[in-house]
Design an enzyme around this catalytic site. Structure first.
Site, PDB file in Angstrom:
ATOM      1  N   GLU A 154      -6.105   8.551   9.656  1.00 26.79           N
ATOM      2  CA  GLU A 154      -4.755   8.392  10.221  1.00 26.79           C
ATOM      3  C   GLU A 154      -4.638   9.047  11.594  1.00 26.79           C
ATOM      4  O   GLU A 154      -3.895   8.578  12.453  1.00 26.79           O
ATOM      5  CB  GLU A 154      -3.708   8.972   9.274  1.00 26.79           C
ATOM      6  CG  GLU A 154      -3.578   8.132   8.031  1.00 26.79           C
ATOM      7  CD  GLU A 154      -2.238   8.250   7.335  1.00 26.79           C
ATOM      8  OE1 GLU A 154      -1.405   9.067   7.759  1.00 26.79           O
ATOM      9  OE2 GLU A 154      -2.056   7.509   6.345  1.00 26.79           O
ATOM     10  N   CYS A 172      -3.644  -0.899  -2.092  1.00 22.82           N
ATOM     11  CA  CYS A 172      -3.886   0.531  -2.301  1.00 22.82           C
ATOM     12  C   CYS A 172      -4.849   0.722  -3.475  1.00 22.82           C
ATOM     13  O   CYS A 172      -4.548   0.317  -4.604  1.00 22.82           O
ATOM     14  CB  CYS A 172      -2.557   1.199  -2.603  1.00 22.82           C
ATOM     15  SG  CYS A 172      -2.694   2.956  -2.952  1.00 22.82           S
ATOM     16  N   ASN A 173      -5.982   1.335  -3.203  1.00 27.36           N
ATOM     17  CA  ASN A 173      -6.970   1.556  -4.278  1.00 27.36           C
ATOM     18  C   ASN A 173      -6.373   2.403  -5.400  1.00 27.36           C
ATOM     19  O   ASN A 173      -6.616   2.152  -6.571  1.00 27.36           O
ATOM     20  CB  ASN A 173      -8.193   2.286  -3.730  1.00 27.36           C
ATOM     21  CG  ASN A 173      -9.108   1.378  -2.949  1.00 27.36           C
ATOM     22  OD1 ASN A 173     -10.118   0.933  -3.445  1.00 27.36           O
ATOM     23  ND2 ASN A 173      -8.740   1.070  -1.717  1.00 27.36           N
ATOM     24  N   THR A 174      -5.596   3.414  -5.020  1.00 27.32           N
ATOM     25  CA  THR A 174      -5.035   4.318  -6.036  1.00 27.32           C
ATOM     26  C   THR A 174      -4.073   3.554  -6.945  1.00 27.32           C
ATOM     27  O   THR A 174      -4.153   3.650  -8.175  1.00 27.32           O
ATOM     28  CB  THR A 174      -4.317   5.508  -5.355  1.00 27.32           C
ATOM     29  OG1 THR A 174      -5.219   6.107  -4.418  1.00 27.32           O
ATOM     30  CG2 THR A 174      -3.889   6.531  -6.373  1.00 27.32           C
ATOM     31  N   ASP A 205       0.864  -1.186   0.000  1.00 33.26           N
ATOM     32  CA  ASP A 205       0.000   0.000   0.000  1.00 33.26           C
ATOM     33  C   ASP A 205       0.899   1.233   0.000  1.00 33.26           C
ATOM     34  O   ASP A 205       2.099   1.145   0.276  1.00 33.26           O
ATOM     35  CB  ASP A 205      -0.888  -0.004   1.254  1.00 33.26           C
ATOM     36  CG  ASP A 205      -1.756   1.244   1.333  1.00 33.26           C
ATOM     37  OD1 ASP A 205      -2.383   1.594   0.312  1.00 33.26           O
ATOM     38  OD2 ASP A 205      -1.788   1.890   2.391  1.00 33.26           O
ATOM     39  N   SER A 206       0.298   2.365  -0.271  1.00 31.91           N
ATOM     40  CA  SER A 206       1.030   3.624  -0.233  1.00 31.91           C
ATOM     41  C   SER A 206       1.457   3.984   1.191  1.00 31.91           C
ATOM     42  O   SER A 206       2.252   4.893   1.385  1.00 31.91           O
ATOM     43  CB  SER A 206       0.149   4.734  -0.792  1.00 31.91           C
ATOM     44  OG  SER A 206      -1.044   4.813  -0.042  1.00 31.91           O
ATOM     45  N   CYS A 240     -11.189   3.197  -0.774  1.00 32.43           N
ATOM     46  CA  CYS A 240      -9.896   3.693  -0.282  1.00 32.43           C
ATOM     47  C   CYS A 240      -9.563   2.899   0.975  1.00 32.43           C
ATOM     48  O   CYS A 240     -10.453   2.641   1.794  1.00 32.43           O
ATOM     49  CB  CYS A 240      -9.992   5.180   0.037  1.00 32.43           C
ATOM     50  SG  CYS A 240      -8.500   5.849   0.805  1.00 32.43           S
ATOM     51  N   HIS A 281      -8.281   3.614   3.692  1.00 29.36           N
ATOM     52  CA  HIS A 281      -8.510   4.249   4.993  1.00 29.36           C
ATOM     53  C   HIS A 281      -9.981   4.328   5.401  1.00 29.36           C
ATOM     54  O   HIS A 281     -10.292   4.451   6.576  1.00 29.36           O
ATOM     55  CB  HIS A 281      -7.963   5.673   4.982  1.00 29.36           C
ATOM     56  CG  HIS A 281      -6.472   5.756   4.971  1.00 29.36           C
ATOM     57  ND1 HIS A 281      -5.698   5.184   3.972  1.00 29.36           N
ATOM     58  CD2 HIS A 281      -5.609   6.342   5.829  1.00 29.36           C
ATOM     59  CE1 HIS A 281      -4.431   5.427   4.232  1.00 29.36           C
ATOM     60  NE2 HIS A 281      -4.344   6.129   5.345  1.00 29.36           N
TER      61      HIS A 281
END
Ligand code: DGL
Length: 270
Positions: free
Chosen positions: A153, A74-76, A11-12, A185, A187
């Site tokens: 976060e 990571c969705n992005t 993930d990012s 996403c 998060h």
């Protein structure tokens, strides 16, 4: 392929730990190698070229760890870069988009689905494309909610500020009367309570982490790649691209357990 190798998940940053948590829950015998690109997070508002470059490096790093297959948590990264990067490798990869899209198609009764995610994910149109490929009668309404990432976060799971921001963001989705909303996403599952309250109880939330772990289980079953774990002992590894201390603190929030063995790597070497 040796089924006893670990699953690689990247993930990012810390967000992909929501997928790891689901993998632990649904596949307790598997070992996981996690890479969180904390040093370069967020990916969500970066250009396509940069997301592609970072994703290539994340995947190259996991391949170096000798994993049996890779999950782009990571969705992005999954929306913008995974197809390209997957074509460059001879290892199977699963992203979070298809499982989330599939779960939405199976859930919606009215054929009106909302998608929320980062700017990169929403701009890519990956979710609407995946959904409409499965059912072209479904109407998809997409919305970027970038402020949800820092709120998750910072642990703002049930704070007034989160409700206010969610009210502001989600009004347009309330207006179009969706019955299903994809949390597109990593998060956003942490903000489930806020999002559910604001969007309304009649809208079903799709957590792509849960859907992805289910897909991982199906993939392992189909490929005969379940790990043998007669002793019941696991060994998970966590790598990050910046200061492990902060990672461990935020990770506790995402994973619900302490992790101590966090190793810092220079991802630019990959
Ligand atoms: N992991 C990202 C995602 O799921 C969110 C954080 C970021 O923007 O890097 O899209």
């Amino acid at each position: 392929m040796d089924s006893n190798k670990p699953i690689g998940i990247f993930d990012s940053g810390v967000g992909g730990l929501t997928v790891v948590a689901e993998v632990f829950r649904q596949l307790p015998d598997e070992n996981v190698v996690y890479f969180g690109d904390v040093g370069r997070t967020p990916y969500g508002n970066r250009s396509k070229d940069i997301i592609l470059q970072f994703t290539r490096q994340d995947v190259a790093f996991l391949r170096d760890q000798d994993v049996k297959f890779i999950v782009a948590a990571c969705n992005t990264a999954a929306a913008v870069a995974m197809e390209t990067v997957a074509a460059e490798h001879d290892i199977d990869m699963i992203g979070v988009i298809e499982p989330g899209a599939k779960a939405a198609v199976e859930t919606t009764k009215t054929g009106r689905v909302g998608i929320i995610g980062t700017q990169g994910t929403i701009a890519s149109d990956a979710y609407p494309k995946a959904i409409q490929k499965m059912d072209d009668k479904i109407k998809v309404f997409s919305l970027a909610c970038p402020l949800f990432v820092p709120l998750a976060e910072e642990g703002y799971q049930d704070r007034k500020a989160s409700y206010m921001i969610a009210e502001d963001y989600l009004q347009s989705l309330r207006d179009v009367h969706i019955d299903t909303l994809v949390l597109g996403c990593t998060h956003y599952p942490l903000l489930k309570k806020v999002i559910q309250t604001v969007i309304g109880e009649n809208v079903t939330l799709i957590d792509s982490a849960t859907a992805t772990a289910r897909e991982v289980r199906q993939y392992l079953a189909k490929s005969g790649l379940f790990r043998d774990n007669p002793t019941g002992v696991n060994s998970h590894k966590y790598y990050v691209s910046d200061v492990p201390d902060k990672f461990a603190t935020v990770a506790l929030r995402f994973l619900g357990r302490r992790i101590d063995n966090v190793i810092r790597v220079d991802i630019t070497k990959y």
